[in-house]
Design a protein around this motif. Structure first.
Motif, short mmCIF file in Angstrom:
data_model
loop_
_atom_site.label_atom_id
_atom_site.label_comp_id
_atom_site.label_asym_id
_atom_site.label_seq_id
_atom_site.Cartn_x
_atom_site.Cartn_y
_atom_site.Cartn_z
N GLU A 12 53.23 48.72 50.12
CA GLU A 12 52.69 48.89 48.77
C GLU A 12 52.34 47.55 48.14
O GLU A 12 51.30 47.39 47.53
CB GLU A 12 53.67 49.66 47.87
N ASP A 13 53.24 46.57 48.30
CA ASP A 13 52.99 45.23 47.75
C ASP A 13 51.73 44.63 48.35
O ASP A 13 50.92 44.04 47.63
CB ASP A 13 54.17 44.29 48.03
N ILE A 14 51.56 44.77 49.65
CA ILE A 14 50.39 44.20 50.33
C ILE A 14 49.11 44.92 49.92
O ILE A 14 48.09 44.29 49.67
CB ILE A 14 50.58 44.25 51.86
N SER A 69 43.64 40.97 46.62
CA SER A 69 44.04 39.58 46.82
C SER A 69 45.36 39.50 47.60
O SER A 69 45.54 38.60 48.43
CB SER A 69 44.13 38.81 45.51
N GLU A 70 46.28 40.43 47.36
CA GLU A 70 47.52 40.47 48.14
C GLU A 70 47.23 40.79 49.60
O GLU A 70 47.83 40.21 50.50
CB GLU A 70 48.50 41.51 47.56
N PHE A 71 46.30 41.70 49.83
CA PHE A 71 45.89 42.06 51.18
C PHE A 71 45.29 40.84 51.88
O PHE A 71 45.62 40.54 53.03
CB PHE A 71 44.89 43.22 51.13
N GLN A 72 44.44 40.09 51.17
CA GLN A 72 43.85 38.88 51.73
C GLN A 72 44.93 37.86 52.07
O GLN A 72 44.87 37.21 53.12
CB GLN A 72 42.86 38.25 50.76
N GLN A 73 45.90 37.71 51.19
CA GLN A 73 46.98 36.75 51.44
C GLN A 73 47.80 37.15 52.67
O GLN A 73 48.20 36.31 53.46
CB GLN A 73 47.89 36.61 50.22
N TYR A 74 48.04 38.45 52.81
CA TYR A 74 48.75 38.95 53.99
C TYR A 74 47.97 38.61 55.25
O TYR A 74 48.53 38.09 56.23
CB TYR A 74 48.96 40.46 53.86
N LEU A 75 46.66 38.90 55.23
CA LEU A 75 45.82 38.59 56.39
C LEU A 75 45.79 37.09 56.66
O LEU A 75 45.84 36.66 57.81
CB LEU A 75 44.40 39.11 56.18
N LYS A 76 45.71 36.29 55.60
CA LYS A 76 45.69 34.84 55.76
C LYS A 76 46.96 34.37 56.49
O LYS A 76 46.89 33.55 57.40
CB LYS A 76 45.58 34.14 54.41
N LYS A 133 40.81 33.48 56.26
CA LYS A 133 40.91 32.02 56.34
C LYS A 133 40.52 31.39 55.00
O LYS A 133 41.06 30.36 54.62
CB LYS A 133 40.01 31.48 57.43
N LYS A 134 39.59 32.02 54.31
CA LYS A 134 39.06 31.48 53.05
C LYS A 134 39.94 31.83 51.85
O LYS A 134 39.83 31.20 50.80
CB LYS A 134 37.65 32.04 52.83
N ALA A 135 40.83 32.79 52.00
CA ALA A 135 41.66 33.26 50.89
C ALA A 135 42.43 32.08 50.27
O ALA A 135 42.95 31.24 50.98
CB ALA A 135 42.63 34.34 51.36
N GLY A 136 42.48 32.11 48.94
CA GLY A 136 43.12 31.01 48.21
C GLY A 136 44.58 31.10 48.07
O GLY A 136 45.34 31.86 48.45
#
Length: 103
Positions: free
Chosen positions: A21-23, A28-35, A100-103
């Motif tokens: 759920e958090d991811i 943006s959380e999903f992107q951070q997880y993928l990053k 890779k681009k996620a901040g």
């Protein structure tokens, strides 16, 4: 040799619901997880191709087991559902680049 698709599904199935759920709560959380996963893959020496194949497995799992939690995930899911296999593979490469681009 273990099936990578099965391994990915088992790992995602074993993730706690609250962590999922958090991811998935925000894109943006999903992107951070993928990053984080891409960075881990790079540190292990995985090629972009290998990471894209992993992204495909995650996307298939999400399509089959999770409901989109925001408009971006809904769009990705709908695109994934109508895409041919080669298009899915290209989208997986784009997801790796996006991570890779996620901040």
């Amino acid at each position: 040799m273990a099936d990578p698709k099965k391994q990915a599904e088992e790992k995602l199935d074993n993730m706690s619901e609250s962590k999922k759920e958090d991811i998935l709560e925000s894109f943006s959380e999903f992107q951070q997880y993928l990053k984080g996963k891409v960075e881990k893959g790079e540190s292990l020496g995985l090629s972009e191709e290998q990471m894209a194949k992993g992204a495909e497995r995650v996307a298939e799992y999400l399509k089959n087991h999770e409901s989109p939690k925001n408009t971006e995930e809904k769009l990705l899911q709908e695109m994934w559902q109508v895409a041919e296999d080669d298009e899915k593979h290209k989208m997986a490469h784009v997801l790796v680049k996006l991570a890779k681009k996620a901040g």
